[in-house]
Design a protein around this motif. Structure first.
Motif, PDB file in Angstrom:
ATOM      1  N   LEU A  72       0.831  -1.212   0.000  1.00 52.36           N
ATOM      2  CA  LEU A  72       0.000   0.000   0.000  1.00 52.36           C
ATOM      3  C   LEU A  72       0.859   1.254   0.000  1.00 52.36           C
ATOM      4  O   LEU A  72       0.569   2.228  -0.707  1.00 52.36           O
ATOM      5  CB  LEU A  72      -0.946  -0.006   1.209  1.00 52.36           C
ATOM      6  CG  LEU A  72      -2.129  -0.967   1.146  1.00 52.36           C
ATOM      7  CD1 LEU A  72      -2.901  -0.945   2.461  1.00 52.36           C
ATOM      8  CD2 LEU A  72      -3.064  -0.620  -0.009  1.00 52.36           C
ATOM      9  N   LYS A  75       2.390   1.695  -3.452  1.00 54.09           N
ATOM     10  CA  LYS A  75       1.443   2.254  -4.418  1.00 54.09           C
ATOM     11  C   LYS A  75       1.217   3.746  -4.159  1.00 54.09           C
ATOM     12  O   LYS A  75       1.135   4.545  -5.108  1.00 54.09           O
ATOM     13  CB  LYS A  75       0.114   1.489  -4.325  1.00 54.09           C
ATOM     14  CG  LYS A  75      -0.894   1.843  -5.414  1.00 54.09           C
ATOM     15  CD  LYS A  75      -0.379   1.449  -6.797  1.00 54.09           C
ATOM     16  CE  LYS A  75      -1.412   1.663  -7.889  1.00 54.09           C
ATOM     17  NZ  LYS A  75      -2.525   0.696  -7.823  1.00 54.09           N
ATOM     18  N   GLU A 102       0.526  -5.342  -5.694  1.00 54.39           N
ATOM     19  CA  GLU A 102      -0.820  -5.194  -5.147  1.00 54.39           C
ATOM     20  C   GLU A 102      -1.709  -6.338  -5.625  1.00 54.39           C
ATOM     21  O   GLU A 102      -2.544  -6.859  -4.871  1.00 54.39           O
ATOM     22  CB  GLU A 102      -1.391  -3.845  -5.587  1.00 54.39           C
ATOM     23  CG  GLU A 102      -2.750  -3.509  -5.019  1.00 54.39           C
ATOM     24  CD  GLU A 102      -3.230  -2.150  -5.509  1.00 54.39           C
ATOM     25  OE1 GLU A 102      -3.410  -1.255  -4.675  1.00 54.39           O
ATOM     26  OE2 GLU A 102      -3.419  -1.983  -6.731  1.00 54.39           O
ATOM     27  N   ASP A 114      -5.708  -5.543 -11.909  1.00 59.15           N
ATOM     28  CA  ASP A 114      -4.377  -4.993 -11.638  1.00 59.15           C
ATOM     29  C   ASP A 114      -3.354  -5.467 -12.665  1.00 59.15           C
ATOM     30  O   ASP A 114      -2.541  -4.682 -13.161  1.00 59.15           O
ATOM     31  CB  ASP A 114      -3.916  -5.391 -10.228  1.00 59.15           C
ATOM     32  CG  ASP A 114      -4.623  -4.622  -9.124  1.00 59.15           C
ATOM     33  OD1 ASP A 114      -5.189  -3.557  -9.418  1.00 59.15           O
ATOM     34  OD2 ASP A 114      -4.600  -5.089  -7.976  1.00 59.15           O
TER      35      ASP A 114
END
Length: 244
Positions: A72, A75, A102, A114
């Motif tokens: 996280l 990203k 992710e 993704d």
């Protein structure tokens, strides 16, 4: 100061962080890059490197919570870097990398979304820098993943993306990974992944040659030593198969 450029006052911290990164001291390097970000939230280099390091460090954890927390953050930093410089190879690379990681901890549908998104960022990175080894590596892994979807994944991909994986083949994966090796000839991960693709293609000669090159490299980290062990085992299996 131009947006995204390092201020002179942070250059010493950045230089120390680069040295730590080059010495495989990832956690210490990440700490300094995040220190720069806390002082200069729009420092482009620090954002890209922090994203990259959160991906690499997060991948080492076995528990999902630690992985997710790192991915996280990866990203988040990648998105900040991309907002600063969406046309640069490195921002697109860390967007692709963090999105790919992710996907590893996402549900089946989100994972496919993704994975599909990764391709657009890799394409953009390579359009900007056709010698970007990391981007070629991600491209190879993307081709290999999409070329070897299971039946359920193929159906879902067809429904979600209208068969976007049609261009993906093991041959395309091998070519992309060959480029990664050519531009970063000391990265054992690239050799290992390329050998796995050759093995899937039943190209035993290329597989053996790639593994032999891999195990001749010098290793600095526990991850590299583990990859070397896997390469040796795969080479032994390939040599045994050759004798049958």
């Amino acid at each position: 100061m131009a947006k995204g450029e390092p201020a002179a006052g942070y250059e010493q911290l950045l230089q120390q962080a680069r040295q730590l990164l080059n010495s495989y001291k990832d956690s210490e390097a990440l700490q300094l890059y995040e220190q720069v970000i806390s002082l200069a939230p729009d420092n482009y280099e620090a954002l890209c490197k922090a994203s990259f390091l959160h991906c690499r460090i997060g991948d080492r954890y076995s528990d999902e919570t630690s992985k997710i927390n790192h991915f996280l953050k990866a990203k988040q930093y990648a998105q900040q870097a991309y907002a600063l410089n969406p046309d640069d190879a490195e921002s697109n690379y860390v967007m692709a990398l963090s999105t790919g990681y992710e996907a590893m901890v996402a549900g089946p549908r989100q994972r496919l979304i993704d994975i599909n998104e990764v391709k657009s960022f890799v394409d953009a990175a390579l359009a900007r820098d056709n010698r970007h080894a990391g981007a070629w590596h991600l491209m190879g892994r993307w081709y290999f993943k999409m070329a070897n979807l299971n039946l359920a994944e193929k159906i879902a991909s067809k429904m979600l993306f209208d068969g976007v994986c049609g261009e993906a083949t093991n041959e395309a994966a091998a070519k992309a990974l060959e480029n990664a090796v050519a531009y970063a000839p000391n990265n054992i991960q690239y050799y290992y992944d390329l050998a796995c693709v050759y093995a899937e293609m039943k190209d035993a000669s290329s597989c053996r040659n790639t593994l032999q090159k891999a195990i001749s490299l010098n290793y600095q980290t526990t991850e590299e030593l583990e990859l070397s062990r896997r390469c040796k085992l795969m080479l032994q299996a390939q040599q045994k198969q050759q004798k049958l």
